[in-house]
Design a protein around this motif. Structure first.
Motif, PDB file in Angstrom:
ATOM      1  N   VAL A 177      33.153  69.251  13.803  1.00 34.01           N
ATOM      2  CA  VAL A 177      32.050  69.641  14.609  1.00 34.01           C
ATOM      3  C   VAL A 177      31.492  68.495  15.566  1.00 34.01           C
ATOM      4  O   VAL A 177      31.283  69.031  17.021  1.00 34.01           O
ATOM      5  CB  VAL A 177      30.895  69.911  13.609  1.00 34.01           C
ATOM      6  N   ARG A 206      31.830  68.732  19.879  1.00 27.28           N
ATOM      7  CA  ARG A 206      30.623  68.528  20.602  1.00 27.28           C
ATOM      8  C   ARG A 206      31.188  67.531  21.816  1.00 27.28           C
ATOM      9  O   ARG A 206      30.851  67.341  22.870  1.00 27.28           O
ATOM     10  CB  ARG A 206      29.558  67.949  19.983  1.00 27.28           C
ATOM     11  N   MET A 231      23.018  87.632  23.592  1.00 29.71           N
ATOM     12  CA  MET A 231      22.441  86.766  24.465  1.00 29.71           C
ATOM     13  C   MET A 231      22.439  87.207  25.993  1.00 29.71           C
ATOM     14  O   MET A 231      23.204  87.530  26.531  1.00 29.71           O
ATOM     15  CB  MET A 231      23.044  85.221  24.267  1.00 29.71           C
ATOM     16  N   GLY A 282      25.081  76.261  23.937  1.00 27.70           N
ATOM     17  CA  GLY A 282      25.327  75.073  23.076  1.00 27.70           C
ATOM     18  C   GLY A 282      24.021  74.413  22.231  1.00 27.70           C
ATOM     19  O   GLY A 282      24.020  73.840  21.333  1.00 27.70           O
ATOM     20  N   LYS A 295      20.979  76.039  22.305  1.00 26.46           N
ATOM     21  CA  LYS A 295      20.298  77.050  21.440  1.00 26.46           C
ATOM     22  C   LYS A 295      20.834  77.308  20.098  1.00 26.46           C
ATOM     23  O   LYS A 295      19.862  77.041  19.075  1.00 26.46           O
ATOM     24  CB  LYS A 295      20.047  78.247  22.235  1.00 26.46           C
ATOM     25  N   LEU A 296      22.163  77.323  19.770  1.00 21.47           N
ATOM     26  CA  LEU A 296      22.765  77.525  18.530  1.00 21.47           C
ATOM     27  C   LEU A 296      22.647  76.038  17.806  1.00 21.47           C
ATOM     28  O   LEU A 296      22.781  76.390  16.640  1.00 21.47           O
ATOM     29  CB  LEU A 296      24.394  77.804  18.827  1.00 21.47           C
ATOM     30  N   ASN A 297      22.526  75.105  18.359  1.00 23.08           N
ATOM     31  CA  ASN A 297      22.176  73.936  17.532  1.00 23.08           C
ATOM     32  C   ASN A 297      20.814  73.639  17.433  1.00 23.08           C
ATOM     33  O   ASN A 297      20.305  72.769  16.968  1.00 23.08           O
ATOM     34  CB  ASN A 297      22.904  72.828  18.201  1.00 23.08           C
ATOM     35  N   SER A 298      20.034  74.487  17.927  1.00 21.03           N
ATOM     36  CA  SER A 298      18.403  74.349  17.709  1.00 21.03           C
ATOM     37  C   SER A 298      17.912  73.270  18.198  1.00 21.03           C
ATOM     38  O   SER A 298      16.877  72.605  17.807  1.00 21.03           O
ATOM     39  CB  SER A 298      18.135  74.345  16.093  1.00 21.03           C
ATOM     40  N   ARG A 309      28.732  77.555  30.492  1.00 17.92           N
ATOM     41  CA  ARG A 309      28.144  77.248  29.313  1.00 17.92           C
ATOM     42  C   ARG A 309      28.694  76.035  28.797  1.00 17.92           C
ATOM     43  O   ARG A 309      28.400  75.208  28.117  1.00 17.92           O
ATOM     44  CB  ARG A 309      28.745  78.541  28.287  1.00 17.92           C
ATOM     45  N   VAL A 357      26.648  71.512  28.019  1.00 21.54           N
ATOM     46  CA  VAL A 357      26.490  70.587  27.017  1.00 21.54           C
ATOM     47  C   VAL A 357      27.084  69.170  27.313  1.00 21.54           C
ATOM     48  O   VAL A 357      27.192  68.279  26.494  1.00 21.54           O
ATOM     49  CB  VAL A 357      26.987  71.051  25.639  1.00 21.54           C
ATOM     50  N   LEU A 387      31.745  74.934  20.925  1.00 19.52           N
ATOM     51  CA  LEU A 387      30.607  74.229  21.494  1.00 19.52           C
ATOM     52  C   LEU A 387      29.914  73.351  20.781  1.00 19.52           C
ATOM     53  O   LEU A 387      29.081  72.589  20.655  1.00 19.52           O
ATOM     54  CB  LEU A 387      29.495  75.322  21.735  1.00 19.52           C
ATOM     55  N   ARG A 398      25.705  77.862  11.228  1.00 25.78           N
ATOM     56  CA  ARG A 398      24.875  78.066  12.323  1.00 25.78           C
ATOM     57  C   ARG A 398      25.540  79.202  13.301  1.00 25.78           C
ATOM     58  O   ARG A 398      24.964  80.350  13.434  1.00 25.78           O
ATOM     59  CB  ARG A 398      24.697  77.106  13.261  1.00 25.78           C
TER      60      ARG A 398
END
Ligand SMILES: Nc1ncnc2c1ncn2[C@@H]1O[C@H](COP(=O)(O)OP(=O)(O)OP(=O)(O)O)[C@@H](O)[C@H]1O
Ligand SMILES: [Mg+2]
Lengths: 259, 359
Positions: free
Chosen positions: A81, A85, A100, A109, A111-114, A162, A166, B246, B252
């Protein structure tokens, strides 16, 4: 902070099938490296092994070493992970998230990782990323519309936006311009030029002129035969590969005398 | 140059090509006329001494004039097309007969008792006329609601394991096999299972609403697993890869990309599973029992439900029987309406939740 990539003796498998064999290559930081080669020779496969996306496919695995700034990506303690990134990716086929909006797709990138952000901050990221990908003018009035409602080329640029939003340190791009017109292509090429100031970029392309235009280094992959694994034939400075390659096969491919 | 046709060769070639592309076709009104005649014959036959069944059968046989006519004029390919179209429509109408008959019977017999009182009063201290099914409506909603609360998490998480983590390994294959076996459990066995389970804790003769929920959940879980599994499999792998690339962790990715993309289908599947169990009678008869008064507590004592109410009203109507039998039909009608509303909700949900922009 850009990162250099060092690959040594990498074998890439799909189950028992050896797709790419014995790759040794050094990809310098803050530069653009182009992968060229005939279809099916393993460019995408090799590219995906650089951010550990290869192992997502059931049964797929690799042997060998991939060092990013001296750290082995495939060491046991490495978390895929975190690798992903750091090493971002644009896929060969556009894949925006259908649930979305365009806005949320660019911020996927985060939003999905909050990740929490102020509205002004996220607005700025969205605008900057879409501008860099050359999509801002076309979509600025419909940011809340679904991303899957865009044309194929627009979707591809949305996916580029997208990936860069990030700010990965390495960006892998698999044929990012294959669905784009010459104008959008040159926007993306400008983006690549701009990004290489800060990041390391690897791009797969079937377009020789594009490879010559955007890249500093070029790597030529080839199949040694039907059913045989793909191999890295040679790599080096782009000027050298295009004007005076060491291998006969490279020259033949670049001049279109291939197969 | 001896040709008599003054037009250039190119035009004549084009015409030849066109005429070979064109074929003889029946006029556009042909199907309508044939079906119209057949329908008239069917109605006349039904009214005459032939009777309904033979009249309709005669009309149906007459519609086969269309493919025969088509065979003569249009040739075999279009005739086959018309024949198969005819057969498909016939099968469709055949399937509609039981549906129409059920709806007609239930509405015509159940409507007479429908009133505000019928829907808002229980049967407590009612003998003969009057009373209502409020207690049974509440019981059905509570028991089915609790069954949904039990089975949706279990079913959805099982489906997620099978599709996202199992990828064809032994455990996931074993689970799928067991789920298939569970699909075939007769509802009475599910009821006996729930009863036996609750007897372990509360002793012989236990009656509880939640026991009914457990029995219904046993019936619901496999349906939820299978439908969610199919929906999750439909989510393209590219979306999972896009999210993973990503730097989004797998859990998640599943929670925020895969499940939302499949949500419309999952909700539809759950609604259909509810509709499937809401009419179950046998397991509820065993474990939830029957009662005349309203009980809101799932964990204490007997609870009435619509199917059990309909069953007992018609099976043990008392004297005089008419009122009770009417109430039974009224309960059946209410159940039917609830199922229809559920299907409507499922449609709305899948309309509003499905990914936009691809239609
Ligand atoms: N998911 C997969 N499972 C099994 N084999 C695969 C898979 N993906 C690719 N391959 C095989 O790996 C080899 C290399 O494929 P790859 O997609 O890397 O080619 P490529 O160089 O990117 O080609 P193109 O230029 O057409 O995109 C091919 O022989 C292909 O059939
Ligand atoms: Mg490829």
């Amino acid at each position: 902070m850009a990162k250099s990539i060092d690959v040594s003796d990498l074998n890439i498998y799909y189950g028992d099938f050896l797709a790419v064999e014995g790759v040794n290559i050094a990809i310098p930081a803050r530069s653009v490296t182009a992968f060229i080669g005939p279809s099916g020779c393993g460019k995408s496969t090799f590219l995906r092994s650089l951010n550990r996306m290869h192992e997502v496919i059931p049964g797929a695995h690799v042997q060998g070493k991939v060092l990013i700034d001296g750290e082995d990506l495939y060491a046991d303690e490495m978390d895929p992970v975190n690798v992903r990134r750091m090493v971002g990716m644009v896929f060969q086929r556009p894949n925006p998230f259908p649930t979305m909006s365009i806005y949320d797709n660019v911020l996927a990138g985060q939003k999905l990782n909050s990740k929490r952000m102020k509205k002004s901050e996220s607005d700025a990221i969205v605008e900057r990323s879409l501008r860099s990908a050359g999509l801002w003018a076309e979509v600025k009035d419909r940011l809340s519309r679904p991303g899957s409602g865009l044309s194929g080329g627009q979707q591809q640029r949305l996916c580029i936006a997208r990936a860069i939003s990030v700010e990965p340190e390495v960006l892998l791009m698999d044929e990012p311009c294959s669905a784009l017109d010459p104008i959008s292509t040159s926007v993306i090429e400008d983006l690549i030029h701009e990004l290489k100031e800060k990041y390391t970029i690897v791009i797969v392309t079937h377009n020789m002129q594009q490879a010559a235009r955007v890249s500093d280094e070029t790597a030529f992959f080839n199949l040694s035969g039907v059913g045989k694994p793909g191999k890295l034939v040679e790599s080096g400075r782009t000027e050298k590969i295009f004007s005076n390659p060491d291998e006969e096969a490279t020259e033949a491919y670049i001049q279109g005398r291939f197969g | 140059m001896t040709t008599t046709d003054p037009r250039p060769q190119r035009d004549r070639d084009a015409e030849e090509l066109l005429s070979s592309l064109r074929g003889n076709t029946l006029p556009l009104w042909a199907p309508r006329v044939v079906v119209g005649i057949a329908a008239t014959v069917a109605v006349l036959g039904a009214l005459s001494s032939l009777g309904v069944v033979r009249g309709v059968l005669l009309g149906w046989l007459l519609t086969f004039a269309l493919p025969i006519w088509s065979r003569v004029v249009e040739g075999p390919r279009k005739a086959t097309d018309r024949l198969v179209t005819l057969l498909v429509y016939s099968a469709f109408s055949l399937a509609l007969i039981p549906l129409g008959s059920i709806i007609w019977t239930v509405f015509s017999r159940g409507l007479s008792v429908m009133s505000a009182e019928f829907l808002t009063y229980s049967m407590r201290n009612v003998v003969g006329e009057g009373g209502g099914i409020y207690h049974a409506i509440m019981g059905t909603l509570l028991i089915t609601g609790a069954a949904t609360v039990i089975s949706v998490p279990i079913g959805l998480f099982t489906a997620i394991y099978i599709v996202e983590y199992g990828d064809g390994n032994r455990v996931s294959k074993g689970i799928r096999f067991l789920v298939d076996v569970m699909t075939g459990i007769p509802s009475i066995v599910a009821g006996l299972f729930a009863y036996a389970l609750f007897v372990l804790f509360f002793g012989e003769g236990v009656r509880m609403g939640i026991g009914g929920s457990v029995a219904l959940a046993v019936l619901m879980i496999p349906v939820v697993v299978r439908s969610s599994e199919e929906m999750l499999k439909l989510v393209p792998n590219e979306l999972r890869e896009a999210s993973l690339a990503l730097g989004v962790p797998q859990w998640r990715t599943i929670a925020k990309v895969v499940v939302p993309t499949a949500l419309a289908g999952i909700v539809t599947g759950v609604t259909l599973a509810i509709a499937r169990v809401i009419g179950e009678t046998a397991p509820l008869l065993i474990i939830a029992g029957a009662t005349d008064s309203t009980n809101f507590n799932l964990f204490d004592g007997r609870m009435a439900t619509l199917p059990v109410f309909a069953y007992t009203s018609i099976r043990f109507p008392g004297v005089p029987p008419e009122f009770s039998i009417d109430r039974g039909w009224g309960a059946a009608l209410t159940l039917l309406v609830i199922v229809m509303l559920l299907n409507l909700v499922a449609r709305l949900v899948s309309f509003f939740f499905s990914p936009k922009g691809e239609r």
